[in-house]
Design a protein around this motif. Structure first.
Motif, PDB file in Angstrom:
ATOM      1  N   SER A 116       0.843  -1.196   0.000  1.00 11.81           N
ATOM      2  CA  SER A 116       0.000   0.000   0.000  1.00 11.81           C
ATOM      3  C   SER A 116       0.883   1.253   0.000  1.00 11.81           C
ATOM      4  CB  SER A 116      -0.952   0.015   1.192  1.00 11.81           C
ATOM      5  OG  SER A 116      -0.388   0.632   2.309  1.00 11.81           O
ATOM      6  N   ALA A 117       0.501   2.223  -0.791  1.00 13.57           N
ATOM      7  CA  ALA A 117       1.277   3.450  -0.931  1.00 13.57           C
ATOM      8  C   ALA A 117       1.450   4.163   0.408  1.00 13.57           C
ATOM      9  CB  ALA A 117       0.617   4.383  -1.947  1.00 13.57           C
ATOM     10  N   ASP A 118       0.401   4.166   1.232  1.00 11.11           N
ATOM     11  CA  ASP A 118       0.484   4.826   2.537  1.00 11.11           C
ATOM     12  C   ASP A 118       1.497   4.131   3.448  1.00 11.11           C
ATOM     13  OD1 ASP A 118      -1.429   6.661   1.774  1.00 11.11           O
ATOM     14  OD2 ASP A 118      -3.084   5.610   2.772  1.00 11.11           O
ATOM     15  N   GLU A 119       1.502   2.798   3.430  1.00 13.75           N
ATOM     16  CA  GLU A 119       2.442   2.060   4.277  1.00 13.75           C
ATOM     17  C   GLU A 119       3.876   2.223   3.772  1.00 13.75           C
ATOM     18  OE1 GLU A 119       2.610  -2.163   6.618  1.00 13.75           O
ATOM     19  OE2 GLU A 119       1.822  -2.195   4.586  1.00 13.75           O
ATOM     20  N   VAL A 120       4.058   2.212   2.451  1.00 18.42           N
ATOM     21  CA  VAL A 120       5.386   2.431   1.870  1.00 18.42           C
ATOM     22  C   VAL A 120       5.913   3.791   2.315  1.00 18.42           C
ATOM     23  CG1 VAL A 120       6.650   2.866  -0.279  1.00 18.42           C
ATOM     24  CG2 VAL A 120       5.115   0.904  -0.122  1.00 18.42           C
ATOM     25  N   GLU A 121       5.071   4.808   2.204  1.00 18.04           N
ATOM     26  CA  GLU A 121       5.477   6.163   2.583  1.00 18.04           C
ATOM     27  C   GLU A 121       5.815   6.252   4.069  1.00 18.04           C
ATOM     28  OE1 GLU A 121       3.428  10.547   2.835  1.00 18.04           O
ATOM     29  OE2 GLU A 121       2.903   9.288   1.121  1.00 18.04           O
ATOM     30  N   ALA A 122       4.987   5.641   4.916  1.00 16.80           N
ATOM     31  CA  ALA A 122       5.231   5.690   6.366  1.00 16.80           C
ATOM     32  C   ALA A 122       6.521   4.971   6.737  1.00 16.80           C
ATOM     33  CB  ALA A 122       4.048   5.081   7.113  1.00 16.80           C
ATOM     34  N   LEU A 123       6.754   3.787   6.153  1.00 17.59           N
ATOM     35  CA  LEU A 123       7.975   3.035   6.463  1.00 17.59           C
ATOM     36  C   LEU A 123       9.214   3.722   5.902  1.00 17.59           C
ATOM     37  CD1 LEU A 123       6.617  -0.576   5.960  1.00 17.59           C
ATOM     38  CD2 LEU A 123       7.399   0.440   8.120  1.00 17.59           C
ATOM     39  N   ALA A 124       9.095   4.294   4.712  1.00 15.39           N
ATOM     40  CA  ALA A 124      10.223   5.013   4.119  1.00 15.39           C
ATOM     41  C   ALA A 124      10.631   6.182   5.012  1.00 15.39           C
ATOM     42  CB  ALA A 124       9.869   5.489   2.719  1.00 15.39           C
ATOM     43  N   GLU A 125       9.649   6.875   5.532  1.00 12.70           N
ATOM     44  CA  GLU A 125       9.947   8.003   6.432  1.00 12.70           C
ATOM     45  C   GLU A 125      10.531   7.507   7.751  1.00 12.70           C
ATOM     46  OE1 GLU A 125       7.506  11.430   8.836  1.00 12.70           O
ATOM     47  OE2 GLU A 125       6.887  10.995   6.766  1.00 12.70           O
ATOM     48  N   ARG A 126       9.931   6.461   8.312  1.00 12.43           N
ATOM     49  CA  ARG A 126      10.391   5.925   9.606  1.00 12.43           C
ATOM     50  C   ARG A 126      11.835   5.447   9.539  1.00 12.43           C
ATOM     51  NH1 ARG A 126       7.895   0.655  12.699  1.00 12.43           N
ATOM     52  NH2 ARG A 126       9.398   0.629  14.391  1.00 12.43           N
ATOM     53  N   TYR A 127      12.206   4.766   8.446  1.00 15.08           N
ATOM     54  CA  TYR A 127      13.546   4.185   8.332  1.00 15.08           C
ATOM     55  C   TYR A 127      14.505   5.026   7.492  1.00 15.08           C
ATOM     56  CZ  TYR A 127      11.741  -0.111  10.449  1.00 15.08           C
ATOM     57  OH  TYR A 127      11.193  -1.031  11.319  1.00 15.08           O
ATOM     58  N   GLY A 128      14.044   6.167   6.968  1.00 12.99           N
ATOM     59  CA  GLY A 128      14.917   7.041   6.188  1.00 12.99           C
ATOM     60  C   GLY A 128      15.306   6.471   4.834  1.00 12.99           C
ATOM     61  N   ILE A 129      14.368   5.802   4.182  1.00 15.40           N
ATOM     62  CA  ILE A 129      14.641   5.149   2.900  1.00 15.40           C
ATOM     63  C   ILE A 129      14.158   6.057   1.773  1.00 15.40           C
ATOM     64  CG2 ILE A 129      14.183   3.122   1.469  1.00 15.40           C
ATOM     65  CD1 ILE A 129      13.623   1.621   4.121  1.00 15.40           C
ATOM     66  N   THR A 130      15.011   6.238   0.765  1.00 15.31           N
ATOM     67  CA  THR A 130      14.636   7.106  -0.354  1.00 15.31           C
ATOM     68  C   THR A 130      14.662   6.387  -1.697  1.00 15.31           C
ATOM     69  OG1 THR A 130      16.924   7.858  -0.584  1.00 15.31           O
ATOM     70  CG2 THR A 130      15.465   9.185   0.827  1.00 15.31           C
ATOM     71  N   LEU A 170      11.846   1.782  -3.293  1.00  9.88           N
ATOM     72  CA  LEU A 170      10.659   1.664  -2.445  1.00  9.88           C
ATOM     73  C   LEU A 170       9.719   0.553  -2.905  1.00  9.88           C
ATOM     74  CD1 LEU A 170       9.876   5.442  -1.824  1.00  9.88           C
ATOM     75  CD2 LEU A 170      11.248   3.883  -0.444  1.00  9.88           C
ATOM     76  N   ASP A 171       9.856   0.073  -4.134  1.00 15.97           N
ATOM     77  CA  ASP A 171       9.016  -1.012  -4.631  1.00 15.97           C
ATOM     78  C   ASP A 171       9.487  -2.379  -4.148  1.00 15.97           C
ATOM     79  OD1 ASP A 171       7.454   0.796  -5.990  1.00 15.97           O
ATOM     80  OD2 ASP A 171       8.496   0.522  -7.894  1.00 15.97           O
ATOM     81  N   PHE A 172      10.596  -2.415  -3.418  1.00 17.13           N
ATOM     82  CA  PHE A 172      11.177  -3.681  -2.982  1.00 17.13           C
ATOM     83  C   PHE A 172      11.339  -3.739  -1.468  1.00 17.13           C
ATOM     84  CE2 PHE A 172      12.393  -3.046  -7.364  1.00 17.13           C
ATOM     85  CZ  PHE A 172      12.040  -4.269  -7.918  1.00 17.13           C
ATOM     86  N   MET A 173      10.330  -3.219  -0.752  1.00 16.74           N
ATOM     87  CA  MET A 173      10.339  -3.223   0.708  1.00 16.74           C
ATOM     88  C   MET A 173       9.564  -4.440   1.207  1.00 16.74           C
ATOM     89  SD  MET A 173       9.555   0.809   1.416  1.00 16.74           S
ATOM     90  CE  MET A 173       9.583   0.677   3.185  1.00 16.74           C
TER      91      MET A 173
END
Length: 134
Positions: free
Chosen positions: A64-78, A81-84
């Motif tokens: 889900s786009a919302d979960e990808v965005e939240a996890l990317a922010e939480r872990y500092g990932i830029t 993102l399609d391979f989380m």
């Protein structure tokens, strides 16, 4: 497809820096009773946040786009993102950014090489099964 083994004890078994390959392994249930070997292998690991031992394990692709965005922010990932892939266990949450992880289950000796050590290695054990976490 999700991978879930909530009644097993998993450990980080190996990480190869040169090949960026992660291997998780379980030989026992949470009760420490022996069971079939379960391995999870992920290649092209870019990022990993995980515990060395996990009580139960569920791995799923973050979709889900919302979960990808939240996890990317939480872990500092830029990037990538399609391979989380999210790792959840009774003792915490983890995350890897990698190629598509594979899993294998087989009844084999405790000192046998990894089920991913050679192509078709799992075929030497009757009843062995493999899959991917997509």
């Amino acid at each position: 497809m999700e991978f879930s083994q909530p009644d097993r004890l998993f450990s980080v078994w190996e990480y190869s820096v040169t090949h960026r390959t992660l291997l998780l392994r379980s030989d026992t249930y949470l009760s420490l009773e022996a069971g079939p070997r379960i391995e999870v292998s992920a290649g092209h690991v870019e990022i990993m946040f995980l515990r060395s031992t996990m009580r139960g394990l569920t791995i799923r692709k973050v979709s889900s786009a919302d979960e990808v965005e939240a996890l990317a922010e939480r872990y500092g990932i830029t990037e990538h993102l399609d391979f989380m892939f999210l790792l959840e266990s009774a003792n915490g949450q983890g995350l890897i950014v990698s190629g598509i992880p594979s899993w294998a289950v087989a009844d084999c000796p405790v000192d046998a090489p990894s089920l991913f050590s050679r192509v078709g290695e799992v075929d030497r054990y009757p009843g062995a099964v493999m899959g991917r976490i997509e």
